[in-house]
Design an enzyme around this catalytic site. Structure first.
Site, PDB file in Angstrom:
ATOM      1  N   ARG A 147       0.857  -1.185   0.000  1.00  0.00           N
ATOM      2  CA  ARG A 147       0.000   0.000   0.000  1.00  0.00           C
ATOM      3  C   ARG A 147       0.895   1.238   0.000  1.00  0.00           C
ATOM      4  NH1 ARG A 147      -1.707  -3.272   3.891  1.00  0.00           N
ATOM      5  NH2 ARG A 147      -0.727  -1.994   5.479  1.00  0.00           N
ATOM      6  N   ARG A 196       0.177   9.856   2.952  1.00  0.00           N
ATOM      7  CA  ARG A 196      -1.096  10.401   3.400  1.00  0.00           C
ATOM      8  C   ARG A 196      -1.133  11.895   3.158  1.00  0.00           C
ATOM      9  NH1 ARG A 196      -1.194   7.372   9.304  1.00  0.00           N
ATOM     10  NH2 ARG A 196      -1.490   5.242   8.526  1.00  0.00           N
ATOM     11  N   ARG A 254      15.645 -13.113   6.751  1.00  0.00           N
ATOM     12  CA  ARG A 254      16.434 -12.059   7.364  1.00  0.00           C
ATOM     13  C   ARG A 254      16.307 -12.216   8.878  1.00  0.00           C
ATOM     14  NH1 ARG A 254      20.083  -9.498   4.549  1.00  0.00           N
ATOM     15  NH2 ARG A 254      19.749  -7.483   5.580  1.00  0.00           N
ATOM     16  N   ARG A 282      16.825   1.171  12.979  1.00  0.00           N
ATOM     17  CA  ARG A 282      16.021   1.971  13.901  1.00  0.00           C
ATOM     18  C   ARG A 282      16.529   1.791  15.323  1.00  0.00           C
ATOM     19  NH1 ARG A 282      10.136  -1.211  14.143  1.00  0.00           N
ATOM     20  NH2 ARG A 282      10.919  -3.193  14.934  1.00  0.00           N
ATOM     21  N   GLU A 315      18.771  -1.635  16.184  1.00  0.00           N
ATOM     22  CA  GLU A 315      18.331  -2.813  15.454  1.00  0.00           C
ATOM     23  C   GLU A 315      19.080  -2.917  14.126  1.00  0.00           C
ATOM     24  OE1 GLU A 315      13.970  -4.001  13.880  1.00  0.00           O
ATOM     25  OE2 GLU A 315      14.107  -3.592  16.041  1.00  0.00           O
ATOM     26  N   TYR A 363       5.153 -13.872   6.415  1.00  0.00           N
ATOM     27  CA  TYR A 363       5.182 -12.851   7.455  1.00  0.00           C
ATOM     28  C   TYR A 363       3.751 -12.591   7.910  1.00  0.00           C
ATOM     29  CZ  TYR A 363       5.935  -8.689  10.143  1.00  0.00           C
ATOM     30  OH  TYR A 363       5.961  -7.789  11.189  1.00  0.00           O
ATOM     31  N   ASP A 393       1.214 -10.738  10.879  1.00  0.00           N
ATOM     32  CA  ASP A 393       0.997  -9.922  12.065  1.00  0.00           C
ATOM     33  C   ASP A 393       0.336 -10.780  13.142  1.00  0.00           C
ATOM     34  OD1 ASP A 393       2.094  -7.514  11.193  1.00  0.00           O
ATOM     35  OD2 ASP A 393       0.254  -6.930  10.161  1.00  0.00           O
TER      36      ASP A 393
END
Length: 378
Positions: free
Chosen positions: A168, A172, A244, A274, A295, A343, A345
């Site tokens: 996506r 915005r 990964r 990050r 990270e 992957y 969620d």
């Protein structure tokens, strides 16, 4: 149940409530899988040991399920990124666009500005991650916010990645900086390990930690639900699927280190992707000191924890071979992120676990074959 993470816990609890006796084994010394949380003894901060997990979903049934076990506190994930010597808001929104280009555009003006002066309209059907980004946001935003971060995260140039990774458009044209757009968002008040412990709290569930699954003993059980690596179940006899992995450089700070939970680093010359500051994941708590993680993403080796399935052409071909092999295995269902090489969620993991358990019960009742996969990894 092989694995005491979300998949094993939810399937186990559902089947235990239906009258089955459940044995759960896990090679680690704790429950929760990669969602495991624990208190840091020095600071009191609730630490997401394997990296942050933020619960967000539009699935009301899953939300009702998790909140039936523990209280969830409101939490909005607001991510920042340091790039080109400035701090910007993510996802790229109207504030980011105006700040980056030094303008004060309204939504309609910004939309037209991106479409007419930035987006690469020569790209008709994007085939790669890079083409997808250039088509919709143009080279300036792509170079600053996507290219460097993606190269560090995936270990290759964005031109080598499929366009589907950028599913996506993360752009915005308003000032909404809520990273997720789902109806239900929050954090379990006392952490994910507490949530999973409550799910596992049933007299018909026995949990054995520090215990490796022995495939030769699978016949001692009516059925095996396996949430470990799909290729690992077969001792990698066809080769290893690509992942990964993440390395964490943990450090503490006396005070507030960065003022937010997640600070991305978009510049390619910064080696980490990050920094996460864990006390900010529980804003209802108060701590003087802080626990932070730098990270780093890299290729997963044989002894590393697999995080992100790569799923490029070579991996998909090998995956297809393992799926064929799995479908010849009796009385075993492969579940979860590792068991299906996808992957997922947390909310999707829970939904698939609930559906898998119900599918098993339905198959038993109707004397039908029990599926090897609730949802095909292919």
């Amino acid at each position: 149940m092989v694995g005491a993470g979300l998949s094993g816990a939810v399937i186990g609890r559902t089947l235990a409530e239906a009258g089955h006796d459940i044995t759960i084994v896990d090679t680690r010394d704790h429950i929760g899988g990669n969602c495991h949380t624990e208190r840091d003894t020095a600071t009191g901060v609730l630490v997401h040991v394997y990296g942050p997990h933020i619960f967000h979903t539009d699935d009301a049934g899953v939300w009702d399920y998790v909140t039936s076990f523990v209280a969830f506190k409101p939490y909005t994930n607001r991510v920042k990124t340091t790039a080109r010597g400035q701090v910007f808001s993510l996802p790229v929104n109207l504030h980011t666009i105006n700040q980056f280009f030094g303008k004060t555009m309204r939504p309609e003006e910004a939309r037209a500005f991106i479409a007419e002066t930035q987006a690469d309209t020569s790209i008709d059907t994007p085939q790669t991650f890079e083409e997808q980004a250039l088509k919709f946001v143009g080279p300036d935003l792509y170079e600053t916010f996507f290219k460097g971060y993606t190269m560090k995260q995936w270990g290759c140039h964005p031109s080598e990645l499929p366009a589907s990774i950028l599913k996506r458009l993360p752009l915005r044209f308003n000032y909404d900086d809520n990273y997720f757009s789902h109806r239900f968002q929050g954090m379990p008040e006392h952490g994910y390990t507490d949530l999973i412990a409550r799910i596992l709290d049933h007299p018909s569930i026995a949990v054995h930690l520090d215990t490796r699954f022995d495939r030769s003993k699978a016949g001692e059980y009516d059925h095996v639900f396996y949430s470990g690596p799909l290729d690992g179940f077969f001792d990698y006899e066809l080769g290893q699927l690509g992942y990964r992995t993440l390395d964490f450089e943990r450090f503490t700070h006396d005070g507030d280190y960065q003022g937010c939970a997640v600070m991305n680093y978009g510049d390619a010359d910064v080696p980490y992707t990050r920094i996460t500051e864990h006390k900010h994941f529980a804003p209802w708590e108060s701590h003087d000191a802080s626990v932070c993680y730098r990270e780093f993403s890299r290729a997963c080796g044989p002894d590393d924890i697999p995080y992100y399935p790569i799923r490029q052409v070579k991996e998909k071909a090998l995956l297809a071979d393992y799926v064929k092999l799995a479908e010849t295995t009796e009385n075993t269902t492969f579940v979860g992120r590792l068991g299906t090489y996808r992957y997922l969620d947390m909310d999707v993991t829970i939904r698939e676990a609930l559906d898998t358990a119900q599918g098993y019960l339905d198959a038993l009742e109707n004397r039908r074959p029990i599926p090897t996969f609730c949802k095909s990894p292919l």
